[in-house]
Write an enzyme that holds these catalytic residues in place. Structure first.
Site, short mmCIF file in Angstrom:
data_model
loop_
_atom_site.label_atom_id
_atom_site.label_comp_id
_atom_site.label_asym_id
_atom_site.label_seq_id
_atom_site.Cartn_x
_atom_site.Cartn_y
_atom_site.Cartn_z
N PRO A 25 28.62 -1.62 -25.29
CA PRO A 25 27.73 -2.57 -26.36
C PRO A 25 26.24 -3.38 -25.21
CG PRO A 25 29.96 -2.99 -24.86
CD PRO A 25 29.83 -1.89 -25.11
N CYS A 116 30.51 -9.09 -18.37
CA CYS A 116 29.04 -9.54 -18.23
C CYS A 116 28.98 -10.10 -16.81
CB CYS A 116 28.44 -10.31 -19.30
SG CYS A 116 27.30 -10.67 -19.15
C1 LIG Z 1 19.59 -4.14 -21.45
C2 LIG Z 1 21.44 -4.17 -21.24
C3 LIG Z 1 22.37 -5.24 -21.84
C4 LIG Z 1 23.81 -4.84 -21.87
N1 LIG Z 1 24.60 -5.80 -22.39
C5 LIG Z 1 25.81 -6.08 -21.88
C6 LIG Z 1 26.56 -6.62 -23.62
O1 LIG Z 1 26.53 -6.97 -24.33
N2 LIG Z 1 27.55 -6.15 -23.29
C7 LIG Z 1 28.91 -6.00 -22.39
O2 LIG Z 1 29.67 -5.36 -21.88
N3 LIG Z 1 27.93 -5.01 -21.24
C8 LIG Z 1 26.65 -5.00 -21.38
N4 LIG Z 1 26.17 -4.30 -20.90
C9 LIG Z 1 26.59 -3.23 -19.70
C10 LIG Z 1 26.67 -1.87 -20.32
O3 LIG Z 1 27.99 -1.99 -21.42
C11 LIG Z 1 27.08 -1.33 -19.32
O4 LIG Z 1 28.05 -1.41 -18.74
C12 LIG Z 1 26.15 -0.15 -18.52
O5 LIG Z 1 24.87 -0.25 -18.66
C13 LIG Z 1 26.62 1.03 -17.78
O6 LIG Z 1 26.49 1.81 -18.49
P1 LIG Z 1 25.20 3.03 -18.36
O7 LIG Z 1 25.43 3.31 -17.20
O8 LIG Z 1 25.94 4.09 -19.41
O9 LIG Z 1 24.25 2.65 -19.16
C14 LIG Z 1 24.24 -4.08 -20.85
C15 LIG Z 1 23.70 -3.05 -19.72
C16 LIG Z 1 22.49 -2.91 -20.30
C17 LIG Z 1 21.23 -2.01 -19.39
#
Ligand SMILES: Cc1cc2nc3c(=O)[nH]c(=O)nc-3n(C[C@H](O)[C@H](O)[C@H](O)COP(=O)(O)O)c2cc1C
Length: 343
Positions: A25, A116
């Protein structure tokens, strides 16, 4: 006779496949256009919507139907709600399920946001602040299971406020006892944002301590990272966020490499970016167009040899037409970036 679409919707919820791959998400990024794009490359096993305020949804916030939209794969898309109290989140879940059922569609999953760390959300008692109270968080999971019978319920969390394996395990066991179907762990502390690398030993500890699937998330960028999460840290599967925006074909690339390590695919970089612009135009309301395009291209420009300048031009563009013009002009100057072999 049921149409093919209705038949798919009324099919029973599928359990997680082995070694599942999921889209994270992400606010302003995990919307229908991104899912459509990922599907066009072959899809992934679970999609998550961006987090939506339960209270806002109950108050009929104007754009919420776009935030909870689960097409084109509602049966494998989990909707993530956030909030500070159990009751409104459970009420939002019950209402959403009712709407889906009435429309002949389905709800592929519900997720509780316990991760979050954005100050506005955390200070208001949402996101990671749930991790201060395992009993209350477990009550939320139980309330979601009651509000939406038969719908898989997951929880997505960080490590909380301090590095304590015992506290994390107690928290996850409480969620499991309350009926959580699986847990997603992004192994960073609340204050770490995206700094440092994840504390993956905590994923290993939780995976051993609970009986439900544990999905690892954070900085997974390729087939090697996907395998490591499962083979070194004992996770059941992996969730990818930013890399799936950079490379919406990443899930297909990983699956291809699972079958054959020499697998490669030719990707039309320009065409894929233009397709995203068209999907945003077609599927989202115009007040959301420019913010979604800016967010997407912030990451997608990493595919370009000279993407830095374009990235910042797009951040300053005043509309989707301008984004499209800038994007097309880049390839007039650097035609060799149009297609890339991905390995
Ligand atoms: C722009 C952005 C928005 C995010 N929004 C949410 C969200 O709405 N809900 C959530 O649980 N995590 C949110 N996250 C965290 C991501 O779900 C994820 O845990 C985090 O980016 C690490 O994973 P990655 O390294 O694969 O990006 C967000 C991350 C980013 C970069």
């Amino acid at each position: 006779m049921l149409s093919a679409k209705t038949a798919a919707y009324s099919a029973p919820m599928q359990p997680l496949p082995p070694r599942p791959l999921m889209l994270a998400p992400m606010v302003e990024l995990s919307h229908r256009p991104l899912r459509e794009l990922i599907e066009s490359f072959g899809g992934c096993d679970r999609y998550y919507t961006e987090m939506t305020s339960a209270a806002g949804y109950l108050a009929n916030s104007p754009y919420d139907r776009f935030f909870v939209d689960s097409e084109p794969r509602p049966e494998r898309t989990a909707v993530q709600f956030y909030g500070a109290e159990v009751e409104p989140i459970a009420a939002a879940a019950a209402r959403l399920l009712g709407e889906r059922t009435a429309a002949g569609s389905c709800l592929g999953g519900l997720d509780a946001n316990f991760g979050c760390s954005a100050p506005l959300i955390e200070k208001a008692g949402g996101g990671v602040s749930w991790m201060k109270d395992a009993d209350r968080s477990a009550r939320l999971i139980a309330a979601l299971k009651t509000a939406a019978p038969g719908v898989p319920v997951s929880a997505k969390l960080r490590l909380g406020y301090e590095a304590s394996e015992a506290a994390l395990i107690a928290f996850c066991r409480a969620l499991e006892a309350a009926g959580a179907d699986y847990i997603v762990v992004h192994p960073r502390l609340k204050h770490e944002k995206f700094r440092r690398s994840g504390h993956w030993e905590f994923v290993a500890a939780v995976s051993t301590a609970v009986g439900i699937p544990v999905i690892g998330n954070g900085d997974i960028r390729d087939a090697g990272g996907y395998r490591t999460v499962m083979e070194r840290y004992g996770a059941t599967g992996a969730m990818l966020g930013r890399e799936a925006v950079r490379r919406p074909w990443i899930f297909s690339l990983i699956r291809g490499k699972e079958a054959n390590p020499a697998f490669g695919m030719s990707v039309a970089i320009e065409e894929t970016g233009l397709r995203m612009i068209a999907l945003i135009r077609e599927l989202l309301p115009s007040p959301l167009h420019i913010s979604r395009a800016r967010r997407f291209f912030f990451y997608y420009c990493d595919n370009l040899s000279f993407g830095h300048h374009l990235r910042w031009s797009i951040q300053n563009a005043d509309g989707l037409d301008e984004v499209e013009r800038l994007f097309r002009a880049y390839f007039d100057e650097v035609p060799s970036d149009r297609v890339r072999l991905e390995r």
